[in-house]
Design a protein around this motif. Structure first.
Motif, PDB file in Angstrom:
ATOM      1  N   ILE A 162       0.839  -1.210   0.000  1.00 16.23           N
ATOM      2  CA  ILE A 162       0.000   0.000   0.000  1.00 16.23           C
ATOM      3  C   ILE A 162       0.868   1.252   0.000  1.00 16.23           C
ATOM      4  O   ILE A 162       0.597   2.209  -0.740  1.00 16.23           O
ATOM      5  CB  ILE A 162      -0.957  -0.020   1.218  1.00 16.23           C
ATOM      6  N   GLY A 166       1.527   4.180  -3.175  1.00 14.42           N
ATOM      7  CA  GLY A 166       1.420   5.633  -3.088  1.00 14.42           C
ATOM      8  C   GLY A 166       2.392   6.346  -4.017  1.00 14.42           C
ATOM      9  O   GLY A 166       2.130   7.476  -4.438  1.00 14.42           O
ATOM     10  N   ALA A 171      -2.447   4.340  -3.953  1.00 10.07           N
ATOM     11  CA  ALA A 171      -2.505   3.712  -2.627  1.00 10.07           C
ATOM     12  C   ALA A 171      -3.937   3.378  -2.216  1.00 10.07           C
ATOM     13  O   ALA A 171      -4.214   2.280  -1.718  1.00 10.07           O
ATOM     14  CB  ALA A 171      -1.856   4.620  -1.582  1.00 10.07           C
TER      15      ALA A 171
END
Length: 261
Positions: A162, A166, A171
């Motif tokens: 995750i 980004g 994300a």
């Protein structure tokens, strides 16, 4: 805070006995003491202790609500103490709550709601739709989501993914896919889900290996520990730390209280 039953009963019994002790001591002071049973200054003799226990037992039998009242009082005092400790911890770590590159930030309102979450946590997964609804319905809220992968290797794998997503500005997309997926959380599955989220899977794998991402996640865990957070999800808003899953109504109530204060 949860009290072990035996400890709560013992403490409640002592609280119950406290008002009675001076009278017992005065009464016993004028009574003859058997040889070898002389109490040290500030202590009770065996006979006095037996009398105290008898009084406590009699009182509890005649009015069992006394014990319940004492336990409730203990818990209330523990809650007050915990709130004071939480406020002190927040004061010491306020600057560290600011969002970092590892955090997912939604909105830009005047009230900041910080969530500490684990992508594998079932309660975090349950809360996610309500957080989405809160952000969509209240433009005056800024949601800062801090990953703390504390549930094992699968949590670490998904948390790193995750954060790495980004860097491709995906994300949130990967977060939602991972936190609604029921498949086996391994590298092969992750690549497939990353592609579903519109990510370059090769780049994602390279970014996940960056030591900076591991450092960011460790920093979040250290911050949670400094705040006394022991589980996920947990929320920070204004001067409150709120543990546990909150539904939409409770989230709105917490935000409204922060605005009032």
């Amino acid at each position: 805070m949860r009290f072990p039953a035996r400890s709560a009963i013992l403490t409640a019994a002592l609280l119950l006995a406290a008002p009675l002790l001076p009278g017992i001591a005065r009464a016993q002071a004028g009574s003859p003491v058997a040889p070898g049973s002389q109490a040290e200054p500030g202590q009770f003799t065996p006979a006095q202790r037996q009398e105290i226990i008898a009084i406590i037992r009699g009182a509890l039998k005649s009015d069992p609500s006394i014990l319940n009242d004492a336990i409730l009082s203990l818990r209330a005092e523990a809650d007050r103490s915990q709130a004071v400790d939480a406020q002190a911890a927040l004061a010491r770590n306020r600057a560290a709550l600011a969002p970092t590159d590892a955090d997912l930030v939604v909105g830009s309102g005047g009230v900041t709601l910080v969530e500490f979450y684990d992508p594998r946590c079932p309660y975090c997964r349950k809360v996610l739709p309500d957080l989405d609804r809160l952000a969509a319905s209240d433009g005056r809220v800024r949601l800062v989501e801090k990953l703390i992968p504390i549930l094992g290797p699968a949590s670490v794998l998904q948390a790193r993914a995750i954060v790495a997503a980004g860097r491709q500005r995906r994300a949130s997309a990967l977060q939602h896919i991972l936190m609604t997926d029921t498949g086996q959380p391994d590298g092969v599955r992750l690549r497939s889900l990353a592609q579903q989220a519109g990510l370059n899977a090769d780049r994602l794998e390279r970014d996940m290996a960056d030591p900076a991402i591991a450092s960011d996640l460790q920093r979040n865990i250290a911050l949670a520990q400094a705040l006394g957070i022991t589980g996920t999800p947990s929320f920070v808003v204004a001067d409150r730390i709120i543990p546990g899953a909150l539904d939409l109504a409770a989230l709105r109530q917490a935000v409204a209280a922060a605005r009032t204060n």
